[in-house]
Design a protein around this motif. Structure first.
Motif, short mmCIF file in Angstrom:
data_model
loop_
_atom_site.label_atom_id
_atom_site.label_comp_id
_atom_site.label_asym_id
_atom_site.label_seq_id
_atom_site.Cartn_x
_atom_site.Cartn_y
_atom_site.Cartn_z
N SER A 128 0.55 -1.41 0.41
CA SER A 128 0.41 0.45 -0.34
C SER A 128 1.29 1.43 0.54
CB SER A 128 -0.58 0.18 1.54
OG SER A 128 -1.15 -0.79 1.07
N TYR A 129 1.60 1.11 0.81
CA TYR A 129 3.28 2.65 1.14
C TYR A 129 3.67 2.53 -0.50
CZ TYR A 129 6.88 5.55 1.96
OH TYR A 129 7.58 5.77 1.71
N LYS B 111 1.70 1.41 -3.15
CA LYS B 111 1.38 1.61 -4.94
C LYS B 111 0.55 3.18 -4.49
CE LYS B 111 -0.79 -2.47 -5.68
NZ LYS B 111 -2.01 -3.44 -5.72
N GLY B 112 1.15 3.69 -2.86
CA GLY B 112 0.65 4.98 -2.70
C GLY B 112 1.62 6.29 -3.16
N LEU B 113 2.69 5.78 -2.98
CA LEU B 113 4.08 6.82 -3.14
C LEU B 113 3.86 6.42 -4.71
CD1 LEU B 113 5.87 8.67 -1.97
CD2 LEU B 113 7.39 5.95 -2.13
N ASP C 9 1.85 6.19 -7.19
CA ASP C 9 0.48 6.51 -7.86
C ASP C 9 0.90 7.94 -7.75
OD1 ASP C 9 -0.95 4.74 -8.32
OD2 ASP C 9 -2.21 5.17 -6.61
N GLU C 10 1.20 8.70 -6.34
CA GLU C 10 1.68 10.24 -6.62
C GLU C 10 2.55 10.38 -7.44
OE1 GLU C 10 3.04 11.50 -2.59
OE2 GLU C 10 1.40 10.60 -1.64
N TYR D 105 4.43 0.77 -9.67
CA TYR D 105 4.72 0.72 -8.39
C TYR D 105 5.78 -0.40 -7.89
CZ TYR D 105 1.99 -3.76 -7.15
OH TYR D 105 2.20 -5.11 -7.73
#
Length: 72
Positions: A35-36, A38-40, A42-43, A48
């Motif tokens: 999750s970490y 993937k979120g980073l 996306d930003e 990922y």
């Protein structure tokens, strides 16, 4: 364009980038880690898996070591 080409005298050349090619592996990561990243990713607008590869490559190049202390 010719109908036939003669490759009989052609000398083979090895791929100079062979060592840089990525190799598929299986790795088990926990959900928080995925999750970490993937979120980073996306930003940053990138996949990922590529981000994880860049991070691990940086660790390998800079010889980073994790300081762990196991509880006894």
């Amino acid at each position: 364009m010719r109908e036939q080409y003669d490759f009989s005298e052609m000398k083979g050349v090895r791929n100079p980038y062979r060592k840089l090619l990525k190799k598929p592996i299986t790795i088990r990561l926990d959900g928080i880690t995925i999750s970490y990243f993937k979120g980073l990713a996306d930003e940053l607008g990138m996949p990922y898996q590529h981000l994880i590869n860049l991070y691990l490559r940086d660790c390998a190049i800079n010889q980073k070591k994790l300081a762990l202390k196991w509880a006894s």
